[in-house]
Every structure is written in structure tokens, then in C-alpha cells.
Design an enzyme around this catalytic site. Structure first.
Site, PDB file in Angstrom:
ATOM      1  N   PHE A 161      -3.449   4.789   0.105  1.00  0.00           N
ATOM      2  CA  PHE A 161      -2.552   5.236   1.174  1.00  0.00           C
ATOM      3  C   PHE A 161      -1.237   5.801   0.646  1.00  0.00           C
ATOM      4  O   PHE A 161      -0.554   6.541   1.346  1.00  0.00           O
ATOM      5  CB  PHE A 161      -2.261   4.069   2.144  1.00  0.00           C
TER       6      PHE A 161
ATOM      7  N   SER B  76      -6.226  -0.255  -5.374  1.00  0.00           N
ATOM      8  CA  SER B  76      -5.857  -1.566  -5.920  1.00  0.00           C
ATOM      9  C   SER B  76      -6.907  -2.026  -6.940  1.00  0.00           C
ATOM     10  O   SER B  76      -8.062  -1.585  -6.907  1.00  0.00           O
ATOM     11  CB  SER B  76      -5.748  -2.574  -4.781  1.00  0.00           C
TER      12      SER B  76
ATOM     13  N   CYS C 102       2.409   3.556  -7.513  1.00  0.00           N
ATOM     14  CA  CYS C 102       1.766   2.859  -8.628  1.00  0.00           C
ATOM     15  C   CYS C 102       2.595   2.995  -9.891  1.00  0.00           C
ATOM     16  O   CYS C 102       2.375   2.284 -10.858  1.00  0.00           O
ATOM     17  CB  CYS C 102       0.381   3.427  -8.871  1.00  0.00           C
TER      18      CYS C 102
ATOM     19  N   GLU D  89       1.364  -7.580  -8.112  1.00  0.00           N
ATOM     20  CA  GLU D  89       1.936  -6.320  -7.632  1.00  0.00           C
ATOM     21  C   GLU D  89       2.378  -6.520  -6.180  1.00  0.00           C
ATOM     22  O   GLU D  89       1.568  -6.888  -5.330  1.00  0.00           O
ATOM     23  CB  GLU D  89       0.870  -5.221  -7.697  1.00  0.00           C
TER      24      GLU D  89
ATOM     25  N   LYS E 273     -12.535  10.905   0.440  1.00  0.00           N
ATOM     26  CA  LYS E 273     -12.465   9.785   1.397  1.00  0.00           C
ATOM     27  C   LYS E 273     -11.063   9.198   1.232  1.00  0.00           C
ATOM     28  O   LYS E 273     -10.823   8.337   0.390  1.00  0.00           O
ATOM     29  CB  LYS E 273     -13.547   8.743   1.066  1.00  0.00           C
TER      30      LYS E 273
ATOM     31  N   GLU F 254      -7.637   5.239   5.188  1.00  0.00           N
ATOM     32  CA  GLU F 254      -7.689   5.289   6.647  1.00  0.00           C
ATOM     33  C   GLU F 254      -6.317   5.012   7.270  1.00  0.00           C
ATOM     34  O   GLU F 254      -6.148   5.151   8.474  1.00  0.00           O
ATOM     35  CB  GLU F 254      -8.742   4.303   7.177  1.00  0.00           C
TER      36      GLU F 254
HETATM   37  P1  NAD Z   1      -6.861  -0.059  -1.616  1.00  0.00           P
HETATM   38  O1  NAD Z   1      -7.557  -0.498  -2.853  1.00  0.00           O
HETATM   39  O2  NAD Z   1      -6.734  -1.030  -0.500  1.00  0.00           O
HETATM   40  O3  NAD Z   1      -7.586   1.234  -0.991  1.00  0.00           O
HETATM   41  C1  NAD Z   1      -7.917   2.341  -1.794  1.00  0.00           C
HETATM   42  C2  NAD Z   1      -9.142   3.028  -1.206  1.00  0.00           C
HETATM   43  O4  NAD Z   1     -10.238   2.109  -1.231  1.00  0.00           O
HETATM   44  C3  NAD Z   1      -8.960   3.453   0.245  1.00  0.00           C
HETATM   45  O5  NAD Z   1      -9.558   4.714   0.425  1.00  0.00           O
HETATM   46  C4  NAD Z   1      -9.686   2.362   1.025  1.00  0.00           C
HETATM   47  O6  NAD Z   1     -10.228   2.836   2.236  1.00  0.00           O
HETATM   48  C5  NAD Z   1     -10.774   1.934   0.076  1.00  0.00           C
HETATM   49  N1  NAD Z   1     -11.137   0.514   0.226  1.00  0.00           N
HETATM   50  C6  NAD Z   1     -10.329  -0.498   0.628  1.00  0.00           C
HETATM   51  N2  NAD Z   1     -11.007  -1.658   0.637  1.00  0.00           N
HETATM   52  C7  NAD Z   1     -12.266  -1.387   0.225  1.00  0.00           C
HETATM   53  C8  NAD Z   1     -13.435  -2.182   0.014  1.00  0.00           C
HETATM   54  N3  NAD Z   1     -13.440  -3.490   0.231  1.00  0.00           N
HETATM   55  N4  NAD Z   1     -14.567  -1.576  -0.432  1.00  0.00           N
HETATM   56  C9  NAD Z   1     -14.579  -0.249  -0.662  1.00  0.00           C
HETATM   57  N5  NAD Z   1     -13.497   0.554  -0.469  1.00  0.00           N
HETATM   58  C10 NAD Z   1     -12.351  -0.002  -0.046  1.00  0.00           C
HETATM   59  O7  NAD Z   1      -5.419   0.491  -2.082  1.00  0.00           O
HETATM   60  P2  NAD Z   1      -4.214   0.955  -1.153  1.00  0.00           P
HETATM   61  O8  NAD Z   1      -3.579  -0.244  -0.545  1.00  0.00           O
HETATM   62  O9  NAD Z   1      -4.623   2.075  -0.279  1.00  0.00           O
HETATM   63  O10 NAD Z   1      -3.251   1.575  -2.260  1.00  0.00           O
HETATM   64  C11 NAD Z   1      -2.336   0.828  -3.004  1.00  0.00           C
HETATM   65  C12 NAD Z   1      -2.884   0.454  -4.361  1.00  0.00           C
HETATM   66  O11 NAD Z   1      -3.257   1.621  -5.080  1.00  0.00           O
HETATM   67  C13 NAD Z   1      -1.866  -0.249  -5.242  1.00  0.00           C
HETATM   68  O12 NAD Z   1      -2.489  -1.303  -5.910  1.00  0.00           O
HETATM   69  C14 NAD Z   1      -1.432   0.828  -6.219  1.00  0.00           C
HETATM   70  O13 NAD Z   1      -0.934   0.368  -7.461  1.00  0.00           O
HETATM   71  C15 NAD Z   1      -2.711   1.558  -6.398  1.00  0.00           C
HETATM   72  N6  NAD Z   1      -2.500   2.895  -6.925  1.00  0.00           N
HETATM   73  C16 NAD Z   1      -2.860   3.107  -8.224  1.00  0.00           C
HETATM   74  C17 NAD Z   1      -2.641   4.341  -8.781  1.00  0.00           C
HETATM   75  C18 NAD Z   1      -3.042   4.595 -10.203  1.00  0.00           C
HETATM   76  O14 NAD Z   1      -3.209   5.737 -10.560  1.00  0.00           O
HETATM   77  N7  NAD Z   1      -3.209   3.588 -11.030  1.00  0.00           N
HETATM   78  C19 NAD Z   1      -2.071   5.376  -8.015  1.00  0.00           C
HETATM   79  C20 NAD Z   1      -1.729   5.118  -6.688  1.00  0.00           C
HETATM   80  C21 NAD Z   1      -1.958   3.857  -6.150  1.00  0.00           C
END
Ligand code: NAD
Length: 510
Positions: free
Chosen positions: A161, A238, A293, A395, A185, A188
Site C-alpha cells: 500500500f 511485509s 520501507c 517494524e 495486483k 487493496e
Molecule cells: P502486505 O504484506 O500486507 O501486503 C503486500 C501485498 O500482499 C498486497 O498486495 C496484499 O494484498 C498482499 N497480501 C496481504 N496479505 C496477504 C496474504 N495473506 N496472502 C497473500 N497476499 C497477501 O504489506 P503492506 O502492509 O501493503 O505494505 C507494507 C510492508 O511492505 C512493510 O513491511 C514495508 O516494509 C514493505 N515494503 C517493502 C519494500 C521493499 O522493497 N523491501 C518496499 C515497500 C514496502
């Protein structure tokens, strides 16, 4: 080509639909999620949550589009990207407003994030050069050898997000330029900016189906992870989900690069320019309300005098930080993305207090006069944090900066290397030797020297170490080209070469 925007729903609230085959389409799952206006604290739209059938429709469209797209010359694909770049620029305000109003980051930040994404499009327009193979003349008498980089097929990007515009643009320009078709994808929680990226690609002349965008949650991700037509997945999010995506996609024989969470440390040496460092920390810790991140969320201050001097400077600056609605020009920090995330962040602040850290500035009761119900948390600063506290280990992904005091440079390195994450880090110092030693020794993927958020340029590559990234290749840059292509090697014997008759031993070239 002009795209028809989805019709407003009869309930008065906008429904965010999928973008498949060059048009917005309704989903078939009957499931919807809420998208908020975080500044107001209200539901602004509902988003389709794709079911299996919706994602299959996108995959079928992408598989069909791959046949023609992969055969086009690299130069003709690059020309579409040149037009795409111009359209992204011309629509920058529209995209930034969509991102800012759903994510909560301030509008200037949304524009700057988009600008960093556009840099990857610019990089990808050089694809004819990047796809050049190797050629060796005369590897044996009358025999030449060359290599080809070919597209791999339908690839998917699953994004978080916090950068609905920039992170998809880490992936899709390179994937498309290489001749693949791409299914995005996005999160959401704030998908409208991501959908605009797909819409504008078609406006730029991209054939329908080459870039599809499905909105949804785990069900959509799981379909992409299991469908054999999807050959590669790029994930950013994450760490627990990054590990799940990496393990599942690998087990299903797909290529996968999977970026996870972070806890980025700034080591501040006693000789640093502390005013410049404090300014840098303000932007890096509190910009985008800490939802980056690459946010610097831990300061490792070398020496008590350094820590004391920094705390004073940060306190003064925090008092002046303008917290407000994300679309208001004067705002420097906006709200968090959802009320649920706000509760998580304030829960971490509670735990820091309970574990005995010194709460220097408390952002829990931040109020923004014209947005009383927004998801705001003010800038928060903890001192005397230890490495066993939850606010250090985990985090937080909010505007919370913690200070750990280290007696020496070596101790500072041990602290940073002891953390499970290894995404980004920075050292603030005037000492060239210390800076060089830090950059060389530290087990972290992206290092800044007096640079707070060292996100590599488009022609390098983005990726962390340890629990911040799974898979071998970074996002974008030359690694991106390697990830989205397969290398074929062709060995050619020309008619004038040696004729040895039938050979039954392993061929050795003479
Ligand atoms: P998230 O892991 O909750 O979601 C990321 C994606 O995975 C979304 O598209 C979501 O719909 C999907 N998703 C969520 N739960 C899922 C599940 N159980 N099974 C399959 N797919 C699922 O992350 P977020 O809260 O949207 O973003 C924040 C996180 O992203 C932080 O931890 C941040 O550090 C990380 N991030 C990392 C980088 C990097 O390059 N290392 C860059 C940006 C963000």
C-alpha cells in the site's frame, strides 16, 4: 485510445474495478473492501476483491496478448514506453492526487514518488541496448556462438500500500520492455493510482491485455501463485507475506523476487554535522508518516553527547512539523493509511512506554483541527531504547523514531548487523575512513553516506539483505532485465567448418 471510467454505483459510493484487456470491468466475486480517505477518516470508495475467475480472466488476456507483444521489436516496445513516460508526466497531478487521497501521504511526496517510478520507465526505454547478447566469433574452426535474451511470458507484480505508483513502476516498465505481459495486483487499500498506470499504458498505445490490473486480496494472490501460465512473480510487502510468496511461487516452479519489511538504522558519529543530520532524520523518519520501507526508524548514536545533542535538535524540529490533510499544500506529514494501522502504531508507542524507553515526544494524541477524525499520529521520539524492546525489534511503519545509544563505532556496527532486517542504512559522519569502513562491512543491501534514504537509481537495482528480501535478483536495473528474460545460447557451425563425420564422444570444439 480513450478509456471509459467506471460508472458511479447506485449506492453513491464509487466502486473501484479491475482493468483487463484495455477496459475497466466489474468483478464476479461479490466481495468488496473499503478504501478510506485517511485525512477525513471516512470510507471513500469500495474496491472489488477479485475472485479466482476474475484473475483467470486477466491471465487469459495476458497470455493471449503475449503472443504478439513478445514478437514485436524491442525498439517498437521502447517507443510505446517513451509515449507512456510522457503521459505519466502529463498526468502526474492526477496520479499523485489519487495516491495522496487514498494513502494519506502529502501530495508533494506522492509526486516525488511518481517521479522516481518514471525514472524506471526512462531506463526501460533503453531496452534495445539492454537486450543485446554476447557474440564470440570462432569458438572453434568455423563455429560461432551467441546469446539471446528472450521474454519469459506472463509475469505478475504484487505490491504494497505504501507506494501504489512507485513500486509497480519498479517492475512493469522493465517486464514490458523485455517483451513480457504484466498483471499488477496492487494493495487493496489504495489501488486507484495503480489502476491509472494501467489505463495510461493503453492510452500510450500499449495493446490491450499487455498490462492488466486486478484489484483484490489473498484470493487474487493465491490464484497468481498457483496458475501455471504465470511464470514469474515480483512481490513487495511485509516479510511474512514475502516469505509465503517466495516459498509458494518457488514450489510451483516460478521465478520469484520477493522484497519484505525493514528496520533501517542511521548510525550517527560524534563528528557528524548534527544540524544537517537532524534535518535528514526528520524527512527520513517522518516523511510519508514513516510508511516507507526505506524510512530511517532507528538512530544508533555513537556516544552519549551525540545522542543528547541530537535529541535536542529533533525536539525543536518536531515542534515545528506541520501535520495536516494530505492534499493541503502546507502539510509536511499526513495521516496513516487506515484506522486499523493507526491503532497498531499507537499500540507500539504504548509498548515502548511499558518497556521503559524514554518517550521524548508523544504523537498519540495528535489533533488536526479541520480533520478531527483523520488517522493522524504525530511525530514520536523515543530515547534510551534497548535492542530487546519490541519498538526496536519490530517494524512499526509509522512516525516513530527510536534512539539506541552505542559506546563505539564497532558496537554500532554490531547493533545494525544484529537486526533481522537488512534493507537500507545510513551513516552520518565527516570521517571518510569511517564512512568507507561502514559501507564495506555492514550487512545491509543499500547504504547511504550522509544520504538518509539511499534508494538506488533506476540503472542500479533495489534490494535488501537478510529478512528484507528473498530471491537472487533485485528490482529494476540490470537485475530486472535478467529477471524478466531467459538467456539462450546458440552455437553455429558454418558450412565451411571442419567435417569430422559422426562423433560419439561428447562434442569438443576444435
Ligand atoms: P502486505 O504484506 O500486507 O501486503 C503486500 C501485498 O500482499 C498486497 O498486495 C496484499 O494484498 C498482499 N497480501 C496481504 N496479505 C496477504 C496474504 N495473506 N496472502 C497473500 N497476499 C497477501 O504489506 P503492506 O502492509 O501493503 O505494505 C507494507 C510492508 O511492505 C512493510 O513491511 C514495508 O516494509 C514493505 N515494503 C517493502 C519494500 C521493499 O522493497 N523491501 C518496499 C515497500 C514496502
Amino acid at each position: 485510445m480513450s478509456i471509459t471510467a467506471p460508472a458511479p454505483s447506485t449506492t453513491g459510493i464509487r466502486t473501484i474495478e479491475h482493468f483487463i484487456d484495455g477496459a475497466y470491468v466489474a468483478g464476479s466475486s461479490g466481495r468488496f473492501g473499503d478504501v478510506y480517505d485517511p485525512s477525513a477518516g471516512t470510507v471513500a470508495a469500495r474496491v472489488e476483491l477479485a475472485g479466482h475467475a476474475d484473475v483467470e480472466r486477466a491471465i487469459a488476456s495476458s497470455a493471449h496478448a503475449f503472443v504478439a507483444w513478445s514478437k514485436r521489436s524491442a525498439l517498437s516496445r521502447a517507443r510505446i514506453l517513451v509515449r507512456y513516460r510522457e503521459l505519466l508526466d502529463a498526468n502526474a497531478d492526477r496520479i499523485a492526487r489519487a495516491v495522496s487521497s487514498e494513502h494519506g501521504k502529502v501530495i508533494a511526496d506522492a509526486r516525488a514518488s511518481l517521479a522516481r517510478g518514471i525514472e524506471v520507465v526512462e531506463f526501460a526505454t533503453g531496452i534495445p541496448h539492454l537486450l543485446k547478447g554476447d557474440f564470440s566469433s570462432g569458438v572453434a574452426t568455423g563455429v560461432d556462438m551467441h546469446s539471446l535474451r528472450q521474454p519469459i511470458g506472463v509475469v505478475a507484480g504484487i505490491t504494497p500500500f505504501n507506494f501504489p505508483e512507485m513500486v509497480p513502476l519498479w517492475m512493469l516498465p522493465v517486464a514490458l520492455a523485455c517483451g513480457n505481459t504484466f498483471i499488477l495486483k496492487p494493495s487493496e487499500k489504495d489501488p486507484s493510482g495503480s489502476l491509472l498506470l494501467a489505463e495510461l499504458f493503453v492510452e500510450a498505445g500499449g495493446p490491450p491485455g499487455v498490462f492488466n490490473c486486478v484489484v483484490g486480496d489473498k484470493e487474487a494472490v493465491d490464484t497468481l501463485l498457483h496458475d501455471p501460465r504465470v511464470v514469474a512473480l515480483s512481490f513487495v510487502g511485509s516479510t511474512p507475506i514475502a516469505k509465503y510468496v517466495y516459498a509458494t511461487a518457488s514450489a510451483n516452479g516460478k521465478r520469484v523476487q520477493s522484497m519484505g519489511g525493514a528496520k533501517n538504522h542511521a548510525v550517527v558519529m560524534p563528528d557528524a554535522d548534527l544540524d544537517a543530520t537532524a534535518d535528514a532524520l526528520m524527512g527520513a523518519a517522518y516523511g510519508s508518516a514513516g510508511e516507507r520501507c526505506m524510512a530511517l526508524s532507528v538512530v544508533v548514536a555513537v556516544g552519549d553527547a551525540t545522542a543528547d545533542a541530537l535529541v535536542t535538535r529533533l525536539q525543536t524540529r518536531i515542534a515545528k512539523l506541520v501535520v495536516g490533510g494530505s492534499l493541503e499544500k502546507e502539510s509536511e506529514m499526513g495521516p496513516l493509511v487506515t484506522g486499523e494501522h493507526k491503532a497498531k502504531v499507537t499500540g507500539y508507542i504504548d509498548s515502548g512506554v511499558a518497556e521503559g524507553a524514554t518517550l521524548v515526544v508523544d504523537g498519540r494524541n495528535a489533533t488536526v483541527t479541520n480533520h478531527p477524525d483523520g488517522f493522524f499520529v504525530g511525530a514520536t521520539l523515543f530515547d534510551h531504547v534497548t535492542t530487546s524492546m519490541k519498538i526496536y525489534e519490530e517494524e512499526i511503519f509509522g512516525p516513530v523514531l527510536v534512539i539506541v545509544r552505542a559506546p563505539s563505532f564497532d558496537e554500532a556496527i554490531a547493533i545494525v548487523d544484529g537486526h533481522e532486517f537488512g534493507n537500507g542504512t545510513a551513516i552520518f559522519t565527516r570521517d571518510g575512513d569511517a564512512a568507507r569502513e561502514y559501507a564495506t562491512r555492514i550487512n545491509v543491501g543499500m547504504v547511504g553516506v550522509n544520504v538518509p534514504i539511499p534508494v538506488p537509481m533506476a540503472f542500479y537495482g533495489f534490494g535488501g539483505f537478510k529478512n528484507s528480501a528473498f530471491g537472487d535478483l533485485n528490482q529494476y536495473g540490470e537485475d530486472g532485465v535478467r529477471f524478466y528474460t531467459k538467456t539462450k545460447t546458440v552455437t553455429t557451425r558454418w558450412p565451411g567448418g571442419i567435417r569430422a563425420g559422426a562423433e560419439f564422444a561428447m562434442p569438443t570444439l576444435k
